[in-house]
Design an enzyme around this catalytic site. Structure first.
Site, PDB file in Angstrom:
ATOM      1  N   HIS A  62       0.930  -1.302  -0.094  1.00 24.56           N
ATOM      2  CA  HIS A  62      -0.054  -0.024   0.051  1.00 24.56           C
ATOM      3  C   HIS A  62       0.923   1.147  -0.117  1.00 24.56           C
ATOM      4  O   HIS A  62       1.954   1.170   0.610  1.00 24.56           O
ATOM      5  CB  HIS A  62      -0.948  -0.115   1.198  1.00 24.56           C
ATOM      6  CG  HIS A  62      -1.821  -1.231   1.226  1.00 24.56           C
ATOM      7  ND1 HIS A  62      -2.598  -1.471   2.461  1.00 24.56           N
ATOM      8  CD2 HIS A  62      -2.464  -1.864   0.241  1.00 24.56           C
ATOM      9  CE1 HIS A  62      -3.213  -2.432   2.171  1.00 24.56           C
ATOM     10  NE2 HIS A  62      -3.358  -2.872   1.029  1.00 24.56           N
ATOM     11  N   TRP A 104       4.369  -0.298   4.798  1.00 25.10           N
ATOM     12  CA  TRP A 104       4.780  -1.694   5.444  1.00 25.10           C
ATOM     13  C   TRP A 104       3.691  -2.706   5.356  1.00 25.10           C
ATOM     14  O   TRP A 104       3.535  -3.386   6.321  1.00 25.10           O
ATOM     15  CB  TRP A 104       4.947  -1.273   7.065  1.00 25.10           C
ATOM     16  CG  TRP A 104       6.048  -0.192   7.352  1.00 25.10           C
ATOM     17  CD1 TRP A 104       7.413  -0.275   7.223  1.00 25.10           C
ATOM     18  CD2 TRP A 104       5.910   1.140   7.437  1.00 25.10           C
ATOM     19  NE1 TRP A 104       8.032   0.865   7.373  1.00 25.10           N
ATOM     20  CE2 TRP A 104       7.122   1.772   7.624  1.00 25.10           C
ATOM     21  CE3 TRP A 104       4.844   2.000   7.622  1.00 25.10           C
ATOM     22  CZ2 TRP A 104       7.290   3.242   7.730  1.00 25.10           C
ATOM     23  CZ3 TRP A 104       4.854   3.139   8.098  1.00 25.10           C
ATOM     24  CH2 TRP A 104       6.216   4.002   8.065  1.00 25.10           C
ATOM     25  N   HIS A 105       2.985  -2.675   4.308  1.00 21.08           N
ATOM     26  CA  HIS A 105       1.979  -3.733   4.133  1.00 21.08           C
ATOM     27  C   HIS A 105       2.207  -4.551   2.670  1.00 21.08           C
ATOM     28  O   HIS A 105       1.522  -4.965   1.960  1.00 21.08           O
ATOM     29  CB  HIS A 105       0.635  -3.134   3.844  1.00 21.08           C
ATOM     30  CG  HIS A 105       0.062  -2.372   5.027  1.00 21.08           C
ATOM     31  ND1 HIS A 105      -0.939  -1.545   4.983  1.00 21.08           N
ATOM     32  CD2 HIS A 105       0.422  -1.993   6.278  1.00 21.08           C
ATOM     33  CE1 HIS A 105      -1.195  -0.833   5.910  1.00 21.08           C
ATOM     34  NE2 HIS A 105      -0.374  -1.273   6.808  1.00 21.08           N
ATOM     35  N   SER A 106       3.418  -5.153   2.853  1.00 17.72           N
ATOM     36  CA  SER A 106       4.010  -5.944   1.712  1.00 17.72           C
ATOM     37  C   SER A 106       3.210  -7.356   1.614  1.00 17.72           C
ATOM     38  O   SER A 106       2.834  -7.794   2.560  1.00 17.72           O
ATOM     39  CB  SER A 106       5.477  -6.354   1.860  1.00 17.72           C
ATOM     40  OG  SER A 106       6.199  -5.008   2.056  1.00 17.72           O
TER      41      SER A 106
END
Length: 656
Positions: free
Chosen positions: A318, A565-567
């Site tokens: 994101h 930090w939404h890998s």
């Protein structure tokens, strides 16, 4: 205790999903020997972890807190105007749950349904969503759990800026009502356009962060001896006998003592190996183990166990941008604390120790936010690339929000570089980017950096929704009572003569705001005298942007967009012939006794802050493994140390 050389199950990676899997399996059967291998430090009783309000420190790359690994694009990106993206990944037990922003949301129902995998629909997963929760907010629906290990609440305080934000958002078409705390806009499975006071992963009783390691790992290790923890250990590869996973090899996370020499420790697994090292870690382990694109593996002289070209591909994230605004000096913000004012810090730390349920540091100060979808009129201004994506992806799925937005009561920035004053930060989050990236190893040596292409903004369709959301959050800010102008250094560089140009106050005036001797306001681009207060009710018209202004916003996006930090997505759960890596039971194609259990398995994006999704994948994986092993998940979970949580649905539900 001496770590065993052989166990039943090895879980590689102590992020949220890995903690759930290891803890649930060990608790299900005290005779089952489970090992959890984590590359970072143990998070237990770490004040930088459990005090919610200081999470920003853990995001800094200053060598003080070694809680993240930083992946940088191998090559500069033309889509980012020659910039390289940096994607930090947690490097600590608990993973992102130990250092993240603590924002609680859920994915939309259609997100899970779009996986098109048996057992993974939103209806299938709802019992597991409830199983993990100890929901501590007022609630009028039955989609939440009240006896689980993960505490979710409003935190210690809700600032007045949050209420101001919600009121102003309604004025620009993002609705709420008097009982909006019951709407659960950001945490139900259906609503895609609305505003809410956002929930947090904070225990309302203790004021502590609710992280996965405390909830699932430490709690089990306190009462049982069959969960073995290895920290500061980087998994190098899976050990195979033929195509059967029989163990793992790991090395020390930092190869300082051995001067570059590779020294591996091998632990055998009698029953199963579970990879849970995250979207960027898991594909590297697979490739070093011989699972991946055979052409790449042969070039690196790695024996091919299973030819899976999809490993490391279709990386997703994101994207976020942030804009900063000045607010009235009487506003409650984190600025003095972050600026290093000792009196303020001493006061807030004492408050947290004495009355955590009411403390400002029992909050992330991200108290309000919204999900939004564009109107028909707004779609006309968003360009053909996004409209094509809208027609194929969003139009027939009304539960999918295009953007998230949130307010932080304070400046999310380096305060040593900011003028004096108080601030609020508006975040704009793109939930379903069309852009894709990839990650692949460049050596069998686990210490060699991989090739990484984040792919940020490499699809033009992603610019329009961020541009639209920037305008929307700016209009919300202008209508807030506390609004006192824009910090121009944290906004697009519009032409000074444009009606869209940002306005700021000079340094001399800013200094006079401390203490607050007068109020400075801005209305429709015209400065008021210091004695004339700002009146947000007079703002009736939106700013009109020209094509030149839109270009300035797009350049700003390219220069400043960053990870949330939404890998996810690099080991997708889909058919092998479509580039899939795992099946619906999380088994890695072409192998036996090997599963993946983290967000790398997502075949498409999830519109949420992904901690909730990582926990859910962990719960699903734990259930599948228990079925494989003939066990039953035991609930309620073991009690959480240091964090007594009231169980059961509240007897009365009050909005107060």
């Amino acid at each position: 205790m001496v770590a065993p050389k052989e166990v039943d199950v090895i879980v590689c990676g102590g992020g949220p999903a890995g903690c759930v899997v290891a803890g649930r399996l060990a608790y299900a059967d005290p005779n089952l020997q489970v090992m959890l291998v984590e590359g970072g430090n143990n998070n237990r009783d770490d004040p930088w972890v459990y005090r919610p309000g200081i999470y920003v420190k853990n995001m800094q790359r200053d060598g003080v807190n070694d809680k993240a690994t930083f992946y940088t694009d191998t090559m500069a990106s033309s889509y980012l105007r020659g910039r390289k993206s940096i994607v930090p990944c947690a490097n600590i037990l608990g993973g992102g749950s130990s250092i993240n922003f603590q924002m609680y949301t859920r994915a939309s129902a259609s997100d899970w349904d779009d996986f098109k995998s048996e057992g993974w629909t939103a209806k299938d997963l709802l019992p597991l969503m409830k199983r993990l929760e100890n929901y501590q907010k007022p609630c009028n629906n039955d989609t939440h759990g009240y006896d689980g290990p993960i505490a979710i609440s409003n935190g210690g305080q809700i600032t007045q800026l949050a209420w101001d934000f919600v009121r102003a958002a309604d004025a620009v078409g993002v609705p709420f009502n008097e009982d909006f705390r019951f709407l659960n806009v950001c945490i139900d499975l259906e609503t895609s356009h609305g505003t809410e006071i956002w929930a947090k992963y904070v225990n309302r009783v203790t004021g502590r962060r609710s992280d996965a390691a405390t909830a699932y790992v430490h709690s089990v290790m306190d009462v049982q001896s069959n969960l073995h923890l290895r920290t500061n250990s980087r998994v190098s590869r899976v050990i195979f006998e033929g195509t059967k996973a029989v163990g793992v090899a790991f090395v020390h996370s930092r190869n300082r003592a051995h001067k570059g020499e590779l020294r591996e420790t091998i632990v055998r697994a009698r029953k199963c190996v579970v990879l849970s090292s995250g979207t960027l870690g898991t594909p590297q382990i697979l490739e070093r183990s011989g699972v991946g694109n055979s052409e790449l593996l042969k070039k690196l002289d790695i024996k091919v166990v299973s030819d899976l070209p999809g490993v490391g591909e279709q990386y997703q994230d994101h994207y976020t941008t942030l804009s900063i605004f000045r607010v009235s000096n009487e506003s409650t913000t984190s600025d003095d604390f972050m600026r290093g004012d000792k009196e303020t810090q001493d006061k807030l730390f004492a408050q947290w120790e004495n009355v955590p349920e009411k403390a400002l540091l029992s909050s992330n100060l991200i108290d309000a936010g919204f999900k939004i979808r564009p109107t028909e009129e707004e779609l006309k201004e968003m360009g053909p690339e996004f409209n094509k994506l809208w027609d194929t992806y969003f139009k027939d799925k009304p539960d999918k929000p295009v953007m998230f937005g949130s307010i932080v009561s304070g400046a999310y920035a380096d305060h040593s570089l900011l003028p004096p004053g108080k601030y609020m930060t508006m975040f704009q989050y793109l939930e379903y980017p069309a852009s894709r990236g990839k990650i692949h190893i460049q050596s069998a040596n686990p210490y060699v950096e991989p090739f990484f292409d984040s792919g940020f903004m490499n699809n033009k369709a992603d610019f329009a929704p961020i541009r639209w959301s920037y305008k929307k959050t700016r209009e919300v800010a202008r209508r807030m009572d506390a609004f006192r102008g824009e910090l121009t250094s944290h906004h697009p560089h519009f032409h000074p003569g444009s009606p869209a140009a940002c306005r700021d106050i000079d340094i001399r005036t800013a200094k006079q705001l401390l203490p607050n001797s007068f109020t400075v306001g801005i209305h429709m681009g015209t400065w008021h005298r210091p004695s004339e207060p700002y009146d947000a009710s007079k703002v009736h018209e939106d700013i009109v942007y020209t094509e030149e202004d839109d270009k300035a916003i797009d350049d700003w996006i390219a220069d400043h967009v960053e990870t949330t930090w939404h890998s996810l997505g690099t080991c997708a759960m889909k058919p092998r012939e479509e580039g899939g890596v795992v099946d619906q039971r999380l088994n890695v194609f072409g192998t036996t006794n090997l599963k993946c259990a983290d967000l790398s398995i997502c075949p498409d994006n999830l519109g949420t802050n992904t901690y909730s999704s990582a926990l859910l994948v962990g719960e699903k994986a734990a259930s599948l493994l228990c079925e494989d092993l003939g066990l039953k998940v035991r609930t309620p979970h073991a009690p959480v140390p240091h964090a007594p949580i009231p169980t059961g649905r509240p007897a009365t539900i009050s909005a107060k």
